[in-house]
Design a protein around this motif. Structure first.
Motif, PDB file in Angstrom:
ATOM      1  N   ILE C 133       0.830  -1.206   0.000  1.00 19.25           N
ATOM      2  CA  ILE C 133       0.000   0.000   0.000  1.00 19.25           C
ATOM      3  C   ILE C 133       0.862   1.252   0.000  1.00 19.25           C
ATOM      4  O   ILE C 133       0.630   2.198  -0.763  1.00 19.25           O
ATOM      5  CB  ILE C 133      -0.928   0.029   1.223  1.00 19.25           C
ATOM      6  N   MET C 134       1.873   1.249   0.887  1.00 15.82           N
ATOM      7  CA  MET C 134       2.743   2.432   0.974  1.00 15.82           C
ATOM      8  C   MET C 134       3.445   2.685  -0.349  1.00 15.82           C
ATOM      9  O   MET C 134       3.631   3.826  -0.768  1.00 15.82           O
ATOM     10  CB  MET C 134       3.791   2.240   2.070  1.00 15.82           C
ATOM     11  N   ASP C 135       3.818   1.605  -0.991  1.00 16.15           N
ATOM     12  CA  ASP C 135       4.472   1.717  -2.278  1.00 16.15           C
ATOM     13  C   ASP C 135       3.531   2.352  -3.289  1.00 16.15           C
ATOM     14  O   ASP C 135       3.905   3.248  -4.044  1.00 16.15           O
ATOM     15  CB  ASP C 135       4.883   0.316  -2.733  1.00 16.15           C
ATOM     16  N   LEU C 137       0.976   4.280  -2.714  1.00 15.58           N
ATOM     17  CA  LEU C 137       0.703   5.680  -2.406  1.00 15.58           C
ATOM     18  C   LEU C 137       1.941   6.556  -2.545  1.00 15.58           C
ATOM     19  O   LEU C 137       1.869   7.760  -2.340  1.00 15.58           O
ATOM     20  CB  LEU C 137       0.203   5.800  -0.952  1.00 15.58           C
ATOM     21  N   TRP C 139       4.376   6.598  -0.509  1.00 12.43           N
ATOM     22  CA  TRP C 139       4.660   7.131   0.812  1.00 12.43           C
ATOM     23  C   TRP C 139       5.932   6.513   1.405  1.00 12.43           C
ATOM     24  O   TRP C 139       6.223   6.713   2.572  1.00 12.43           O
ATOM     25  CB  TRP C 139       3.496   6.812   1.758  1.00 12.43           C
ATOM     26  N   ASP C 141       9.555   6.021   2.566  1.00 16.80           N
ATOM     27  CA  ASP C 141      10.552   6.978   3.043  1.00 16.80           C
ATOM     28  C   ASP C 141       9.922   8.275   3.539  1.00 16.80           C
ATOM     29  O   ASP C 141      10.605   9.296   3.623  1.00 16.80           O
ATOM     30  CB  ASP C 141      11.568   7.288   1.935  1.00 16.80           C
TER      31      ASP C 141
END
Lengths: 306, 413, 280
Positions: C133-135, C137, C139, C141
Motif C-alpha cells: 500500500i505504501m508503495d 501511495l 509514501w 521513506d
C-alpha cells in the motif's frame, strides 16, 4: 426539534469517520490479503505472482502440526499466568497509590511504569544474567536461603536450570511479562480512580466505613468499565504474546519449545522458514481463539454488572 | 518544532544533491556495512559523481526487509548483501541477476575464489546469483593452559572423536572444567562430515530427507549423548551471557566455530586470556564453514553497471579484501586476498601461532553442500529431537525416526 | 475541605510501604541496570554477574553510536512522528469513543465490532501488504506512512469509550443540548475538557508505542537518515558483534523523552481531580 434530531443522527457518523476511512485504506487490504494468503502456498521472495492456490492444505497441515498445539497450550498458560496477577496486583496497588500516597503519587507511578518503557534488549540481558544457572543472582539467593532450617526442605538442592528446563521456562517468561505490564495496568486504574466522584467517598466516610469496605463497595464497582478494558486488553495481548518469550528464549522457544507462543511460531514460519501461507493459517486459528475468549470476557462483564 | 527539524535536514539534502548525480544503494547489516563504508573512499576516487548510500539494518531486520522488497518487487537496493543462511531462499526468488551472463561474465573469475563459497551461490535454474565476499572456515579454539594442566596433547583433540572424548574426560578429572559449551556442538560437526556431492546436509539430491538414513546423524547423536552423559558439556548456548562468561573464566576448554571467533575472543569475549588460546584443526579433519557473506544485484536495480563495479571492487580487489580482514575480521573469499604478509604473521592473542595459514588451508578443503529452502526448519527439528535425547533420555533411534518423519513432512510442502 | 487535606498527605501503613518499596525496587532494577550498562565497555557488560555500579565509558559509548548512525536526525524523526501521532490519535479516538459512548445509531454495533476485530490481527502478517500500500501511495521513506495508518487505533477508541461512559454523565450532555449547543460543539466544549486523565493515559501510551515502533519504519524507510531512533539503534546490532555498551547508551537516550512525557502526562492525570469536582 427535527433539526436537532437530524444533527444527532449524523453526528456519530462524522465522529467515527476518521477511524472508518483509515480502516478502509490501511486496514482492509492487509486483512483481506492475509485471509486470501491462508489458502495459498507462498514464499514471498519469489514475488506476488508466485502464489499457488492450495485450498485447505495449509489449514489441515496446521491442525496436524504438533507445534501448533504445543504453542497454543503455551500461549494460553502464559496469558493466564501473566495476565491474572497483573490485575489482581494492579487494582489494590492503584488504590494505595491514588488514595494513600499524597505527594508521592507521581513518583510511585513513575517507578512502576519504568518496566514498560525499558528497552527489551536491556531486559533480556538483565534477566538472562539474573536467571543464569551457574552465575545468576536468583540461584545464588536460593542457595543461601536453602541453608536456613525450614527452607532447606522446600528449596532445591542444586542450581536451578531456569532457562534450560521446560518446567521453569514458562514461569520465568510469565514473571517477566507480569513485571513489564503491571505498572501499565496500575496507571490505567489510577486514571479510572481519578474520575470517581469524591462525594461518594465522603458519604461513605460519614457513614463510618473503613478503608477496606470503601474499596470493596465504592471503588471496585466504579472501576468496572476500566476493568473490562484492562482485562480485554490483557486477554488479547496475552494471547498475542511475542516479544518477551522471543527475547528470553533467544528466538527459538527454548527446550521442548516450552517457551514458544503461537505468535512466535507464526513469525518463525513466515520469516525464518519462508512459508507465508502456513503462517497465515496459523494466525487465523489464533484469531479464532482470541475471538472466542474476547466474547467470553465480554459476556462475563455483562453478567457481573447486569 | 516541526519546521526546525525540516530545516535541520535541508542542508544535508542540499549537500547530497549538489555533489552527486547518481545514487546507488547498498543494503547491508553490521559489520558488513562497515566493510562497505571502508571501501568507499578508494572506490569513489574512480567514481566521484556517484553517491553510495549504505542502508544498514540489524541482521534479521535486513533479511526481513529484503524479503519484503523482493515480494513486492519494489524498494530493492542496487547491491544486496545476503548471508549464507538466507542464500538458499533468496537464490530461488528469481529476482537476482545471473552474474555469469554478460555484461558481468563473472565465470572468468571463478578460479580466483574459494571453491565452496563460489558453489554455494550457484543455482541450477537461476545461475550465479551472488558473489562471496567473506567466509568462515571452521576452526577449533582451545585453552592450551587447561590442556597442560590435564596432561592432554593438542593432537588428542584433533585426531578423532574417540580421542576427543577421551581428552574431555581427562580435562574433567584433572582440570575440573568442561570440554565443550554444548553437546549439540559435537553433533553439528559430525553431521556436516561426509556429505556427498549434490546432497545437502538434511536433504538428498531429490529433496528427500536424509535424517533417517545417513549414518552421520546416528553417529552425531551417539557422540553427543556420550558427551552429555560423561558430563563434558557446560549446557550453555552460544552467544548467551553464560557462554561468554564460561569462555572468559575458562570453564569451557574447546570452542569450535568460524575462524572469526578469534577476533571476538580477543576484542571482547576473553581479552584477558590472551596467549592462552590456540587454534587447531577440527577433529577427524572435518572441514566445514560457519556463515559467509555474499553480494547480489536485484533484477529491478536501475544502476546495475555501477552496482557491479562496486561489487567487483569489494570482492575481486585484493587490497580491499585484505583491508576487510585486517580491520573487520572478514576472512577473504578471494584467494589472492589470502596471500600476503598479513597471513604469515604470528597472531599475538593466540600465543604467536600462525593461525591464519591454518584457516586458509581449511578453507581449501571445504566441500560445498547444496542448500535447501527447508534447511533452517530441518535444523530446528533435529535439534529439538537431540534435546529430547539429551534431557529426557529418549532413544536415539526413536528420535531420529521422528525427526526424519517431520523433516520429510516439511519437504513435501 | 477535609478531602483536600487528606489528598496532600501520605497515609499508608508500614505494611503498605513495604509492599510498595519492594515492588518499586523490583520495577527499578533492570532500568537501573540499563543505565549502569551504558557506562561500561562491552566486555564488562557481558560478565555474569553484570556490573552494579557506574563506569566511565558513557561518552565513549555515545561516540561509537554517533559514528554509526545520524544520531540527532534519528532522534528528531522519532520526536516528530511521536508528537503528530499522539495528537492525531487523541483527536480521532476521542471522537470515535464519544460516538460509541453517547449515541445510539444504526451501525453502532457492527462498527464497534469492527473496532474490536482490528485489535485481534497480529501486526507482522500485515507487513507485506502494508508495504504494498505504501508503495502504491508513494509514501515510502515518508514520515506520514508512520503516523497516519495507526492514527485511530482500536485500543484508543476502546479506552475513550470506557472512560467517557464512566466519567461523563448524560445529564451534562442533555443540558448542553437544551442550551442550544451543536453536537460537535458538545464534543469540543463539554467532553474534551473533561478528558484530562484519559488524554494523559492515551497520550502517554500512544507516544511510547510510536517511539518504540520499529516494524513500521523498518518497512517504510529506505535510508538511514529517515530512520526513527529505535530502528537506528537496532541497526547497530550484529549477529555476533554487537556493541553492547553503545546500544545501552542509546537505549538510555531513547528512554529520556519517554520519562519527560510521563512526567508531563501524569500531571494531566492528577488534573482529573478538579474535573471530578464538577459532579459534586
Amino acid at each position: 426539534m427535527s433539526q436537532r434530531l437530524t444533527a444527532q443522527a449524523w453526528a456519530p457518523y462524522v465522529l467515527v469517520a476518521p477511524f472508518v476511512i483509515l480502516f478502509l485504506v490501511f486496514g482492509l487490504f492487509p486483512i483481506g490479503f492475509s485471509f486470501v494468503l491462508m489458502f495459498q502456498s507462498w514464499d514471498p521472495v519469489q514475488g506476488v505472482s508466485s502464489m499457488k492456490y492450495v485450498g485447505l492444505e495449509n489449514l489441515s497441515f496446521a491442525l496436524e502440526d504438533p507445534l501448533v498445539w504445543v504453542s497454543l497450550q503455551n500461549t494460553l498458560w502464559l496469558a493466564v499466568a501473566s495476565g491474572l496477577p497483573q490485575h489482581l496486583v494492579a487494582i489494590p496497588l492503584a488504590y494505595l497509590i491514588n488514595e494513600r500516597l499524597g505527594p508521592w503519587r507521581n513518583a510511585a507511578m513513575g517507578v512502576y511504569f519504568l518496566p514498560y518503557i525499558t528497552s527489551t534488549v536491556a531486559i533480556a540481558i538483565m534477566f538472562g544474567s539474573l536467571f543464569s544457572t551457574d552465575y545468576g543472582a536468583v540461584n545464588a539467593m536460593l542457595q543461601s536461603m536453602a541453608q536456613w532450617p525450614v527452607l532447606s526442605t522446600l528449596l532445591p538442592a542444586g542450581n536451578v536450570d531456569w532457562m534450560g528446563q521446560p518446567g521453569t521456562i514458562k514461569p520465568v517468561v510469565a514473571l517477566v511479562v507480569f513485571w513489564r505490564y503491571v505498572g501499565f495496568n496500575t496507571i490505567l486504574y489510577v486514571a479510572a480512580m481519578q474520575s470517581i466522584p469524591r462525594d461518594l467517598y465522603e458519604a461513605a466516610r460519614l457513614d463510618g466505613a473503613s478503608g477496606w469496605r470503601v474499596f470493596w463497595h465504592i471503588t471496585l464497582p466504579q472501576l468496572k468499565p476500566m476493568m473490562y478494558f484492562g482485562v480485554t486488553l490483557s486477554v488479547i495481548g496475552g494471547l498475542q504474546l511475542f516479544e518477551e518469550p522471543f527475547i528470553l528464549t533467544g528466538g527459538k522457544g527454548g527446550i521442548e519449545y516450552a517457551g514458544m507462543t503461537t505468535a512466535m511460531y507464526m513469525y518463525r514460519t513466515a520469516f525464518e522458514f519462508g512459508d507465508f501461507g502456513l503462517a497465515s493459517a496459523i494466525s487465523w486459528l489464533l484469531f479464532a481463539v482470541i475471538l472466542v475468549l474476547t466474547l467470553v470476557t465480554n459476556r462475563a462483564f455483562r453478567v457481573k454488572g447486569g | 518544532m516541526v519546521f526546525s527539524i525540516r530545516f535541520l535536514a535541508l542542508p544535508f539534502l542540499l549537500c547530497s544533491s549538489v555533489w552527486a548525480q547518481t545514487v546507488i544503494t547498498v543494503a547491508a547489516f553490521p559489520s558488513v556495512d562497515e566493510v562497505v563504508r571502508a571501501a568507499l573512499p578508494a572506490w569513489q576516487k574512480k567514481h566521484p559523481n556517484v553517491q553510495v548510500k549504505v542502508v544498514s539494518r540489524e541482521f534479521a531486520d535486513h533479511h526481513t526487509a529484503m524479503t519484503t522488497a523482493l515480494s513486492a518487487s519494489s524498494g530493492l537496493p542496487d547491491v544486496m548483501t545476503i548471508e549464507y543462511g538466507y542464500l538458499g531462499r533468496f537464490a530461488q526468488s528469481g529476482g537476482l541477476e545471473d552474474l555469469a551472463q554478460p555484461p558481468y561474465a563473472v565465470r572468468q573469475h571463478q578460479a580466483r575464489f574459494v571453491a565452496y563459497a563460489w558453489a554455494q551461490a550457484q543455482h541450477d535454474s537461476f545461475g550465479q546469483i551472488a558473489l562471496p565476499t567473506d567466509i568462515g572456515p571452521g576452526a577449533m579454539f582451545y585453552r592450551v593452559d587447561t590442556l597442560q594442566k590435564a596432561g592432554v596433547k593438542p593432537e588428542q583433540l584433533s585426531a578423532d572423536w574417540e580421542s576427543f572424548l577421551g581428552a574431555g574426560k581427562q580435562i574433567k578429572d584433572k582440570a575440573g572444567v568442561f570440554l565443550v559449551a554444548h553437546a549439540r556442538d559435537v553433533k553439528d560437526l559430525v553431521i556436516r562430515a561426509g556429505v556427498q556431492a549434490g546432497e545437502g546436509i538434511y536433504y538428498d539430491a531429490q529433496g528427500q530427507s536424509l535424517v533417517g538414513s545417513a549414518a552421520r546423524f546416528k553417529r552425531g547423536f551417539e557422540l553427543a549423548k556420550r558427551v552429555r552423559d560423561a558430563g563434558l558439556d557446560a549446557k550453555v548456548n552460544a552467544w548467551s551471557n553464560e557462554w561468554g562468561e564460561s569462555l572468559k573464566r575458562g570453564n569451557v576448554t574447546v570452542q569450535m566455530m568460524g575462524a572469526w571467533l578469534g577476533g571476538h575472543l580477543q576484542n571482547w569475549l576473553a581479552p584477558q586470556s590472551a596467549g592462552q588460546w590456540r587454534s587447531g584443526p577440527l577433529p577427524e579433519g572435518v572441514a566445514t564453514s560457519w556463515g559467509g557473506t555474499f553480494y547480489a544485484i536485484p533484477k529491478k536495480s536501475a544502476q546495475k553497471a555501477l552496482a557491479w563495479d562496486l561489487i567487483e571492487h569489494l570482492t575481486l580487489n585484493k587490497a580491499q579484501q585484505q583491508l576487510a580482514f585486517e580491520r573487520f575480521n572478514a576472512f577473504p573469499a578471494l584467494l589472492e586476498g589470502q596471500a600476503g604478509a598479513y597471513f604469515e604473521q604470528p597472531v599475538a592473542y593466540l600465543g604467536g601461532q600462525k593461525a591464519r595459514v591454518l584457516w586458509r588451508d581449511t578453507a581449501q578443503k571445504i566441500k560445498p553442500s547444496r542448500v535447501f529452502r527447508n534447511d533452517p526448519i530441518a535444523e530446528e527439528i533435529v535439534n529439538a529431537e537431540l534435546d529430547l535425547v539429551l534431557t529426557k533420555g529418549k532413544s536415539i533411534d526413536a528420535a531420529l525416526a521422528d525427526a526424519h518423519r517431520l523433516v520429510q513432512r516439511r519437504a513435501q510442502r | 475541605m477535609t478531602q483536600q487535606a487528606s489528598e496532600n498527605k501520605a497515609t499508608l501503613g508500614p505494611v503498605g510501604w513495604l509492599f510498595l518499596v519492594l515492588g518499586g525496587l523490583a520495577m527499578l532494577a533492570p532500568f537501573y541496570a540499563m543505565f549502569v550498562f551504558s557506562t561500561h565497555e562491552r566486555s564488562d557488560i557481558f560478565r555474569v554477574p553484570p556490573p552494579l555500579w557506574f563506569g566511565e565509558h558513557f561518552l565513549d559509548n555515545i561516540a561509537i553510536l554517533m559514528n554509526r548512525i545520524p544520531f540527532w536526525i534519528n532522534l528528531g524523526w522519532s520526536l516528530y512522528v511521536g508528537v503528530i501521532s499522539t495528537a492525531l490519535t487523541l483527536l480521532f479516538c476521542s471522537m470515535a469513543g464519544f460516538a460509541f459512548a453517547a449515541y445510539e445509531f444504526r451501525l453502532k454495533k457492527p462498527l464497534f465490532g469492527l473496532v474490536m476485530a482490528t485489535m485481534l490481527i497480529p501486526s507482522f502478517l500485515g507487513m507485506i501488504p502494508s508495504f504494498m500500500i505504501m508503495d502504491l501511495l508513494a509514501w515510502i521513506d515518508q514520515p506520514r506512512a508512520l503516523y497516519l495508518p495507526a492514527a485511530a487505533p482500536a485500543m484508543g477508541i476502546f479506552l475513550m469509550r470506557q472512560y467517557i461512559e464512566s466519567a461523563i454523565p448524560r445529564e451534562l450532555l442533555e443540558a448542553a443540548r437544551m442550551d442550544g449547543c451543536s453536537e460537535l460543539g458538545i464534543y469540543g466544549r463539554i467532553v474534551v475538557p473533561l478528558l484530562g486523565p484519559a488524554f494523559g493515559t492515551l497520550g502517554l501510551i500512544t507516544f511510547i508505542a510510536s517511539w518504540n515502533n520499529f516494524i513500521g519504519p523498518l518497512i517504510v524507510m529506505r535510508s538511514v537518515e529517515m530512520y526513527t531512533f529505535p530502528l537506528a539503534l537496532r541497526s547497530v546490532q550484529s549477529p555476533v558483534d554487537t556493541q553492547w555498551g553503545a546500544l545501552m547508551a542509546g537505549s538510555v537516550v531513547a528512554v529520556l523523552p519517554l520519562l519527560v512525557i510521563f512526567i508531563f502526562s501524569s500531571r494531566r492525570l492528577i488534573a482529573g481531580l478538579t474535573a471530578g469536582a464538577v459532579k459534586s
